[in-house]
Design a protein around this motif. Structure first.
Motif: not given
Length: 193
Positions: A68-76
């Motif tokens: 998850l740290a590699l992505r924007t949480p809202a997009i995830a």
């Protein structure tokens, strides 16, 4: 007791046939790993699981684990809520800290030393967006006010729960349930609760 399998990456036709076979054999779940950059090629985890939706009907679909740290949480949050809806509530969203490959943090512009804090906050962001419409959040890395990003009509007992696989951040383990223990020794992790 329920059993799942984590599959290695195959050419698409072979991958799809293997998933159909795993479901036909009665396994409870099928899992995929996640990396942006790794020593061997990998499909993007959530995209891969989405391809399983129309070719399966029962088997749960899980990430073990999504970095998850590699992505924007809202997009995830948006992608996972969509995948959970399209699969009829079969998503298991396993979240982890990662870190064995610092280059993949470099390629997405995330400082390697921030990964634990970003995952801990990211889980809270994802849960907030899954739960609240409109949603607001104020954290170190993410802030928003009064946004609607995901659907609220969950098909089963609510939104997918993040699961964690981490020895790097006990906060991820305590913030998440259940816990995927792949590659971890129990005495290194301590008691979960």
């Amino acid at each position: 007791m329920r059993f799942g399998v984590q599959l290695s990456i195959k050419p698409p036709a072979e991958q799809f046939e293997l998933v159909r076979r795993v479901e036909a054999l009665g396994f409870e779940s099928v899992w995929t790993g996640d990396h942006v950059s790794f020593h061997n090629p990998m499909y993007e985890a959530l995209t891969l699981l989405a391809t399983y939706v129309p070719i399966t009907s029962r088997i749960r679909l899980g990430t073990a684990v999504y970095l998850l740290a590699l992505r924007t949480p809202a997009i995830a949050a948006k992608i996972t809520s969509t995948l959970d809806a399209l699969s009829g509530g079969r998503l298991i969203f396993g979240v982890g800290v990662g870190g064995e490959n610092p280059k993949e943090f470099e390629v997405v512009g995330v400082p390697h030393h921030e990964r634990g804090a970003r995952v801990t906050e990211g889980i809270d962001v994802v849960r907030t967006l899954w739960r609240d419409t409109p949603a607001s959040f104020k954290g170190r890395f993410t802030q928003f006010e009064g946004v609607s990003a995901t659907r609220r009509a969950w098909p089963r007992s609510g939104p997918p729960r993040p699961a964690a696989r981490s020895t790097a951040s006990r906060s991820v383990i305590s913030a998440s349930s259940p816990w995927v223990a792949t590659g971890s020794r129990p005495r290194r992790c301590g008691r979960r609760r």
